[in-house]
Design a protein around this motif. Structure first.
Motif, PDB file in Angstrom:
ATOM      1  N   GLY A 117      10.697  -4.826  32.436  1.00  0.00           N
ATOM      2  CA  GLY A 117      11.855  -3.621  31.070  1.00  0.00           C
ATOM      3  C   GLY A 117      10.320  -3.939  30.228  1.00  0.00           C
ATOM      4  O   GLY A 117       9.368  -4.570  30.328  1.00  0.00           O
ATOM      5  N   ARG A 118       9.658  -3.263  29.741  1.00  0.00           N
ATOM      6  CA  ARG A 118       8.902  -2.405  28.912  1.00  0.00           C
ATOM      7  C   ARG A 118       9.624  -1.315  27.487  1.00  0.00           C
ATOM      8  O   ARG A 118      10.337  -0.562  27.957  1.00  0.00           O
ATOM      9  CB  ARG A 118       7.817  -2.403  28.911  1.00  0.00           C
ATOM     10  N   HIS A 119       9.269  -1.566  25.912  1.00  0.00           N
ATOM     11  CA  HIS A 119       9.752  -0.834  25.206  1.00  0.00           C
ATOM     12  C   HIS A 119       9.267   0.552  26.269  1.00  0.00           C
ATOM     13  O   HIS A 119       8.044   1.096  26.238  1.00  0.00           O
ATOM     14  CB  HIS A 119       8.478  -0.559  24.149  1.00  0.00           C
ATOM     15  N   PRO A 120      10.560   1.743  26.387  1.00  0.00           N
ATOM     16  CA  PRO A 120       9.677   3.087  26.890  1.00  0.00           C
ATOM     17  C   PRO A 120       8.975   4.000  26.098  1.00  0.00           C
ATOM     18  O   PRO A 120       8.380   4.383  26.622  1.00  0.00           O
ATOM     19  CB  PRO A 120      10.961   3.722  26.651  1.00  0.00           C
ATOM     20  N   LEU A 121       8.364   3.647  25.616  1.00  0.00           N
ATOM     21  CA  LEU A 121       7.599   5.014  24.326  1.00  0.00           C
ATOM     22  C   LEU A 121       6.027   3.535  25.035  1.00  0.00           C
ATOM     23  O   LEU A 121       4.988   4.822  24.269  1.00  0.00           O
ATOM     24  CB  LEU A 121       7.692   4.839  23.211  1.00  0.00           C
ATOM     25  N   ASP A 122       6.153   2.713  24.135  1.00  0.00           N
ATOM     26  CA  ASP A 122       4.993   2.187  24.531  1.00  0.00           C
ATOM     27  C   ASP A 122       4.251   2.033  26.291  1.00  0.00           C
ATOM     28  O   ASP A 122       3.254   1.845  27.151  1.00  0.00           O
ATOM     29  CB  ASP A 122       4.901   0.242  24.270  1.00  0.00           C
ATOM     30  N   ARG A 123       5.432   2.152  27.203  1.00  0.00           N
ATOM     31  CA  ARG A 123       5.072   1.915  28.440  1.00  0.00           C
ATOM     32  C   ARG A 123       4.351   3.583  29.019  1.00  0.00           C
ATOM     33  O   ARG A 123       4.035   3.298  29.955  1.00  0.00           O
ATOM     34  CB  ARG A 123       6.327   1.985  29.747  1.00  0.00           C
ATOM     35  N   LEU A 124       4.717   4.455  28.025  1.00  0.00           N
ATOM     36  CA  LEU A 124       4.748   6.388  28.298  1.00  0.00           C
ATOM     37  C   LEU A 124       2.981   5.844  27.585  1.00  0.00           C
ATOM     38  O   LEU A 124       2.247   6.715  28.415  1.00  0.00           O
ATOM     39  CB  LEU A 124       5.201   7.069  27.366  1.00  0.00           C
ATOM     40  N   LEU A 125       3.561   5.480  26.056  1.00  0.00           N
ATOM     41  CA  LEU A 125       1.805   5.566  26.018  1.00  0.00           C
ATOM     42  C   LEU A 125       0.948   4.936  26.882  1.00  0.00           C
ATOM     43  O   LEU A 125      -0.431   5.184  27.135  1.00  0.00           O
ATOM     44  CB  LEU A 125       1.508   4.770  24.749  1.00  0.00           C
ATOM     45  N   ALA A 126       0.903   3.506  27.205  1.00  0.00           N
ATOM     46  CA  ALA A 126       0.040   2.503  28.582  1.00  0.00           C
ATOM     47  C   ALA A 126      -0.369   3.921  29.773  1.00  0.00           C
ATOM     48  O   ALA A 126      -1.389   3.555  29.723  1.00  0.00           O
ATOM     49  CB  ALA A 126       0.612   1.381  29.181  1.00  0.00           C
ATOM     50  N   SER A 180      14.210  -1.029  19.607  1.00  0.00           N
ATOM     51  CA  SER A 180      14.147  -0.816  18.418  1.00  0.00           C
ATOM     52  C   SER A 180      13.091   0.553  18.905  1.00  0.00           C
ATOM     53  O   SER A 180      12.610   0.969  19.429  1.00  0.00           O
ATOM     54  CB  SER A 180      14.610  -0.835  17.540  1.00  0.00           C
ATOM     55  N   LEU A 181      13.204   1.355  17.377  1.00  0.00           N
ATOM     56  CA  LEU A 181      12.507   2.912  17.718  1.00  0.00           C
ATOM     57  C   LEU A 181      11.657   2.937  16.383  1.00  0.00           C
ATOM     58  O   LEU A 181      11.153   3.677  15.673  1.00  0.00           O
ATOM     59  CB  LEU A 181      13.399   3.996  17.693  1.00  0.00           C
ATOM     60  N   GLU A 182      12.214   1.992  15.359  1.00  0.00           N
ATOM     61  CA  GLU A 182      11.437   1.882  13.756  1.00  0.00           C
ATOM     62  C   GLU A 182      10.127   2.193  13.321  1.00  0.00           C
ATOM     63  O   GLU A 182       9.778   3.319  13.191  1.00  0.00           O
ATOM     64  CB  GLU A 182      12.133   1.041  13.167  1.00  0.00           C
ATOM     65  N   GLU A 183       9.490   1.511  14.521  1.00  0.00           N
ATOM     66  CA  GLU A 183       7.733   1.589  13.751  1.00  0.00           C
ATOM     67  C   GLU A 183       7.124   2.423  14.986  1.00  0.00           C
ATOM     68  O   GLU A 183       6.828   3.660  13.968  1.00  0.00           O
ATOM     69  CB  GLU A 183       7.057   0.171  15.226  1.00  0.00           C
ATOM     70  N   HIS A 184       7.739   3.323  15.738  1.00  0.00           N
ATOM     71  CA  HIS A 184       7.197   4.609  16.635  1.00  0.00           C
ATOM     72  C   HIS A 184       7.857   5.404  15.713  1.00  0.00           C
ATOM     73  O   HIS A 184       6.745   6.586  15.002  1.00  0.00           O
ATOM     74  CB  HIS A 184       8.201   4.777  17.848  1.00  0.00           C
ATOM     75  N   ILE A 185       9.261   5.811  14.783  1.00  0.00           N
ATOM     76  CA  ILE A 185       8.962   7.156  14.041  1.00  0.00           C
ATOM     77  C   ILE A 185       8.576   6.872  12.911  1.00  0.00           C
ATOM     78  O   ILE A 185       8.365   7.521  12.009  1.00  0.00           O
ATOM     79  CB  ILE A 185      10.577   6.371  13.474  1.00  0.00           C
ATOM     80  N   ALA A 186       8.051   5.426  12.552  1.00  0.00           N
ATOM     81  CA  ALA A 186       7.434   5.298  11.179  1.00  0.00           C
ATOM     82  C   ALA A 186       5.503   5.928  10.768  1.00  0.00           C
ATOM     83  O   ALA A 186       5.530   6.319   9.922  1.00  0.00           O
ATOM     84  CB  ALA A 186       7.313   3.997  10.349  1.00  0.00           C
ATOM     85  N   TYR A 187       5.386   6.126  12.009  1.00  0.00           N
ATOM     86  CA  TYR A 187       4.514   6.764  12.422  1.00  0.00           C
ATOM     87  C   TYR A 187       4.062   8.595  12.248  1.00  0.00           C
ATOM     88  O   TYR A 187       3.352   8.871  12.241  1.00  0.00           O
ATOM     89  CB  TYR A 187       3.642   6.494  12.871  1.00  0.00           C
ATOM     90  N   ALA A 188       5.365   8.965  12.391  1.00  0.00           N
ATOM     91  CA  ALA A 188       5.797  10.045  13.545  1.00  0.00           C
ATOM     92  C   ALA A 188       5.292  11.445  12.053  1.00  0.00           C
ATOM     93  O   ALA A 188       5.657  10.952  10.649  1.00  0.00           O
ATOM     94  CB  ALA A 188       6.923  10.638  12.972  1.00  0.00           C
TER      95      ALA A 188
END
Length: 478
Positions: A233-242, A383-391
């Motif tokens: 597995g991998r962080h879903p949003l990092d996987r999408l970005l990669a 978790s989603l904390e870091e990703h939403i902090a950049y939005a």
């Protein structure tokens, strides 16, 4: 008569026709062999120039942090950080080389148990598979749609199984699959180290030929009960970005991705002219949110649909972020020798890279992505904390209840310790001191987590460097 006349004509032209077909086939065969050799040689030279381990001229991809082993040893490689700026002009710097720590078995055991508990708790809440209890569940509309899309039976065909090695793996695209596939090919004993990096197909395609399906579906539960069964597995949003960066961002590097998806995304979702020929990350996300990912690229689909983790009794959960430690542990648990890897080359998505891309999105878009991949977030505990902090704030109204229920505070022990040790090593390197680490210790199970550290994902034609004879190092003061 008409028929004999036709037969005479066919009989007269048949030898010429056969000769023509034979000549065409011969030319095609020769041309194909020449093209394969030229492509392999060219791609190897290009990649070897760009990724030579320990080279001060090694260039990373745009905004990518690369961690490579400078001539890694057979018992524990050294660590060198190679970082690049987040602008289009790439520069590279190399830090002082030091040994990376190896974590004691008790730390790996504790983290694996936490991950398995997280997985089982998620499956119980979803009332699914091996944890189905027949009770009525309260699901939101988005959850009901996501759960309905998950297969109701185990997808054994997704697994790579070795009865002899007591090992089973569900590979996940953009989560270290190529490296893990090489390790599985290495287990067969049919490939030399050099051959593993000169394959004419991606390792993930070659490995299926050597790990065929079992003779019947009924055999899988019996065999898996004896196996170390690995869920990747991998962080879903990092996987999408990669995946976006690999498939869509640069049409010149991935022409197929641009023709298959990129042109359609740009034509449908581009609001204003931009200097980018390929779709921007924001355009890609809008496309993804408006389509069922089941019919799209495999890297854009939730892992739960492919690996069916609630229906298959996995006993090891591998995270891309701690791939080498997790796989080393799985090898030990399966009774195999230590991972024999000298290709320590880790490509990670740094906070700077996340900021660059996720700052293009609104808060509502990131929350929508989370809802689309919520089951993956839940089974892996990301978790989603870091990703939403950049939005960006955006104009859309956000339900406070949704905000309060977003996953936070990922308690992953290995990631925490790896980050702490990386910071310590960076400080030691900046001070000009050598990092001193104590020797290893054994866990209660009698395992000692030592051996060669491997990469998260590397190119198909990377040639590993010769081994050193440096002693392993283990960090144990947690």
């Amino acid at each position: 008569m008409v028929l004999p006349g036709i037969l005479r004509r066919v009989n007269k032209t048949l030898p010429v026709l056969i000769q023509t077909i034979a000549i065409i086939c011969f030319i095609h065969y020769i041309a194909k062999g020449v093209l394969v050799k030229v492509h392999t040689k060219t791609s190897h030279q290009d990649y070897h120039f760009r990724t030579k381990a320990g080279s001060p001229h090694a260039h990373a991809g745009r905004g990518t942090k690369l961690t490579v082993g400078a001539r890694p040893s057979s018992s524990g490689p050294r660590h060198a950080a190679v970082s690049s700026s987040t602008t289009s002009t790439t520069t590279a710097t190399t830090s002082t080389t030091t040994h990376m720590p190896v974590f004691p078995d008790e730390v790996i055991e504790r983290e694996q148990q936490r991950r398995l508990d997280t997985l089982h708790k998620a499956c119980t809440r979803m009332n699914m598979g091996l944890w189905e209890n027949g009770e009525e569940s309260n699901f939101t509309k988005e959850e009901s749609v996501a759960i309905a899309a998950v297969p109701k039976i185990p997808l054994y065909q997704a697994l790579l199984v070795s009865e002899k090695k007591n090992l089973a793996v569900c590979p996940v695209v953009r989560a270290g699959t190529q490296w893990v596939s090489r390790r599985l090919l290495q287990l067969t004993g049919k490939f030399t180290k050099t051959q593993l990096y000169r394959l004419h197909e991606p390792p993930s395609a070659v490995v299926r030929h050597h790990y065929a399906y079992l003779s019947s579906w009924e055999k899988y539960p019996v065999v898996l009960a004896q196996c170390v069964t690995i869920l990747m597995g991998r962080h879903p949003l990092d996987r999408l970005l990669a995946s976006y960066r690999h498939v869509l961002e640069d049409p010149d590097k991935n022409h197929h991705g641009y023709l298959h998806y990129g042109k359609r995304i740009v034509r449908s979702y581009r609001k204003a002219p931009t200097p980018s020929k390929g779709p921007t990350f924001e355009e890609f996300v809008r496309f993804l949110l408006e389509h069922d990912s089941h019919h799209l690229d495999e890297a854009w689909q939730p892992t739960i649909r492919r690996c069916t983790p609630c229906h298959i009794p996995y006993n090891v959960v591998v995270h891309y972020e701690t791939l080498w430690h997790d796989m080393q542990w799985a090898w030990k648990k399966a009774g195999l020798e230590s991972l024999n890897t000298t290709d320590y080359f880790v490509q990670t998505i740094t906070p700077q890279i996340r900021r660059e891309y996720f700052s293009q999105l609104t808060l509502a878009q990131i929350i929508s992505l989370y809802k689309k991949f919520k089951l993956d977030f839940e089974i892996y505990g990301y978790s989603l904390e870091e990703h939403i902090a950049y939005a960006q704030p955006g104009d859309e109204a956000i339900d406070p209840v949704v905000m309060n229920n977003l996953p936070r505070n990922n308690p992953d022990l290995l990631q925490k310790y790896m980050k702490e040790e990386e910071e310590k090593m960076m400080k030691k390197n900046n001070d000009g001191d050598e990092l001193q680490l104590p020797l290893e210790s054994n866990s209660d199970l009698g395992f000692s987590l030592t051996g060669k550290r491997g990469p998260a994902e590397i190119a198909d034609n990377f040639i590993p460097y010769r081994d050193d004879k440096q002693p392993p190092q283990v960090f144990k003061n947690f």
